[in-house]
Scaffold this active site. Sequence first.
Site, PDB file in Angstrom:
ATOM      1  N   TYR A 440       0.832  -1.222   0.000  1.00 38.63           N
ATOM      2  CA  TYR A 440       0.000   0.000   0.000  1.00 38.63           C
ATOM      3  C   TYR A 440       0.859   1.262   0.000  1.00 38.63           C
ATOM      4  O   TYR A 440       2.053   1.200   0.195  1.00 38.63           O
ATOM      5  CB  TYR A 440      -1.061   0.001   1.102  1.00 38.63           C
ATOM      6  CG  TYR A 440      -0.671  -0.198   2.549  1.00 38.63           C
ATOM      7  CD1 TYR A 440       0.605  -0.025   3.032  1.00 38.63           C
ATOM      8  CD2 TYR A 440      -1.653  -0.553   3.479  1.00 38.63           C
ATOM      9  CE1 TYR A 440       0.906  -0.205   4.376  1.00 38.63           C
ATOM     10  CE2 TYR A 440      -1.364  -0.724   4.820  1.00 38.63           C
ATOM     11  CZ  TYR A 440      -0.083  -0.544   5.251  1.00 38.63           C
ATOM     12  OH  TYR A 440       0.208  -0.718   6.572  1.00 38.63           O
ATOM     13  N   GLU A 441       0.177   2.376  -0.269  1.00 38.25           N
ATOM     14  CA  GLU A 441       0.877   3.654  -0.503  1.00 38.25           C
ATOM     15  C   GLU A 441       1.884   3.543  -1.651  1.00 38.25           C
ATOM     16  O   GLU A 441       2.955   4.136  -1.614  1.00 38.25           O
ATOM     17  CB  GLU A 441       1.595   4.134   0.765  1.00 38.25           C
ATOM     18  CG  GLU A 441       0.723   4.819   1.776  1.00 38.25           C
ATOM     19  CD  GLU A 441      -0.158   5.902   1.180  1.00 38.25           C
ATOM     20  OE1 GLU A 441       0.283   6.559   0.219  1.00 38.25           O
ATOM     21  OE2 GLU A 441      -1.281   6.049   1.647  1.00 38.25           O
ATOM     22  N   GLY A 442       1.536   2.728  -2.626  1.00 38.71           N
ATOM     23  CA  GLY A 442       2.419   2.548  -3.786  1.00 38.71           C
ATOM     24  C   GLY A 442       3.338   1.357  -3.558  1.00 38.71           C
ATOM     25  O   GLY A 442       4.132   1.342  -2.612  1.00 38.71           O
TER      26      GLY A 442
END
Length: 603
Positions: A440-442
């Site tokens: 998550y968050e890239g």
Amino acid sequence: MTEYTAPIEDIKFVMEELLDIYNHYKKYPDYQEVSPDVMEMVLTECAKFCETELAPLYQSGDTEGCHWQDGNVTTPKGFKQAYQNYVDGGWQGISHPVKFGGQGLPPSIGLIRTEMIGTANWPWSMYPGLSLGAASTLIEHGNDAQKKIYLPKLTQGTWCGTMCLTEAQCGSDLGLIRTKAEPTGDGAYEISGSKIFISAGEHDLTENIIHIVLARLPDAPEGSKGISLFLVPKILVNEDSSLGEANSMSCGSIEAKMGIKGSSTAVLNFDAAKGYLIGEKNSGLEYMFTYMNSARIGVAIQGVCSSELAYQISLPYAKERLSMRALSGTTHPDMAADPIIGHPDVRKMLLTQKAFSEGGRAMVYYAGKMVDELSQCNNELERKHIDDKFGFFTPILKGFLTEVGFESANNGLQVFGGHGYIKEWGLEQIVRDARISTLYEGTTGIQGLDLLGRKILLERGRTLKAFANEILSFCRNHSVISKNAHRHRMNKFIWPLSKAVVNWQRYALKIGVKARKDRDIIGSASVDFLMYSGYVTMAYFWAMMAQKANEKIAEKPDNIEFYRAKVRTAEFYFDRIFPRTRLLAKTMLAEPKSLMRMTSEQF
Ligand SMILES: Cc1cc2nc3c(=O)[nH]c(=O)nc-3n(C[C@H](O)[C@H](O)[C@H](O)COP(=O)(O)OP(=O)(O)OC[C@H]3O[C@@H](n4cnc5c(N)ncnc54)[C@H](O)[C@@H]3O)c2cc1C
């Protein structure tokens, strides 16, 4: 029950000795008051809260998980009370501006809170963590009315916030977002669409949840240029911040997931829900980048938290568990066998966790100093300079620290042998919980592209060069042949570090030149380049820590063993971790042909 002891001595070492934090605070009128006493108070009180209230809920929260019924989510037993105590303690607003009800301490102090709550109980920490992201988005881009109505409650923690980006068809590529925003003619909008994977999207910890939602206006351009940002409260809010009626939205379900089970991950359905535009139309993605940089530091900390917790649990086990005799001779002849901490392979696993945890902490708090600077800087040129450096640093922290955090968690489990696989000890939970941090968050892939593509090649290596010069200047200052004994001791760190830093720029240049002929080289090199960058950056911090520790050892302080352990961990890092850069250099520069030639059918 998983136990946690806040690493206060190490946090102080990084903040006070390595980063010279009080002189840094003195540069800013708002932070003049931050003294060693304030630091001590934050460290001891936050440690107490985390050790006694959050850590005991870590395993039980995993076993119980969150419950969804008819659109409502109940968090695991104890989470709500712990959250109330957190709010009562004023922890959420510790580094928010005073004008919004915060305590106005520097963001770098807020990171200490984030590290401690995250290591004690990462899934619980996601509720206030996402809310920090929502609040900082409003501070940065909200209008005065939005700030007045929503920020004090978010700062206190009375309400929580979320970040709603992802939809079923898109996560990395937010240009594919379909959620719609129709103007209603009275300055508001009707938001319709479905968001998935929304952390803290629905729960019972607070009376209201403020969703920050990416959506498209009817006349918006295609792709990422046509996305706007909206504030959508779960319960509508009156101008005096009192609660009105429920908004037209619901939580369709929560995900059954591999880890972080105490954190609710919601599907949110917006059905002509009332929303308010944040900032300018079609600038949503641009605003998200401000948020993402700080959120990515938040997730980078998860890498440190996983390393730290795994190390804290596996170390005592390695000291107690007996197995065979040490190769270099029996260490405990009075016992049936020697403790496994005597075996080189077990030591390697322990030292790897220690090196990543302490090295990662230094990297994160160094970035915290940049966030302090950004929060105080009014000079546009200077601000751009710091922002560029922070932007360059962010994918390295997020991508690299989460990858090595997961490696640490695995090492912690391995120290336990088969027992690590058994739930009781807590290590399998740390591994499961740590796994999400690289996604998550890239994802790591996206961080690699961001670093190599946007932050290096697009700006012709300007920020890389400036950071490399900073490292090389440290190397020059500490490698001279000198009568000063501890300077000689630095050479074993300085020489490999300077060589790798010079190569770092050469490799970027080589990839840039090759990319003119074959664009795939960027994608094929990016993750290896990111990891190379991480190892070099961490080596810089280990070299600096060794230098500080050597200075202290010469003073013969009472806690001299702490400093000796620092130097030994630095030696381990340079001997056994840092050489990974050589392999990465080879693979990142390999032609992309072997990756790209195979047709989809041949796979
Ligand atoms: C537990 C959990 C909590 C989450 N919390 C939130 C939240 O609070 N808010 C929110 O909005 N979202 C949240 N997310 C979503 C998360 O941010 C996305 O899942 C993540 O960004 C990846 O997107 P994706 O799943 O669509 O994968 P995809 O984008 O489909 O990617 C699939 C794979 O392809 C790779 N890939 C994609 N594009 C490229 C490219 N151009 N080049 C190279 N490789 C590429 C990726 O690296 C990945 O390996 C959460 C997800 C989970 C599982």
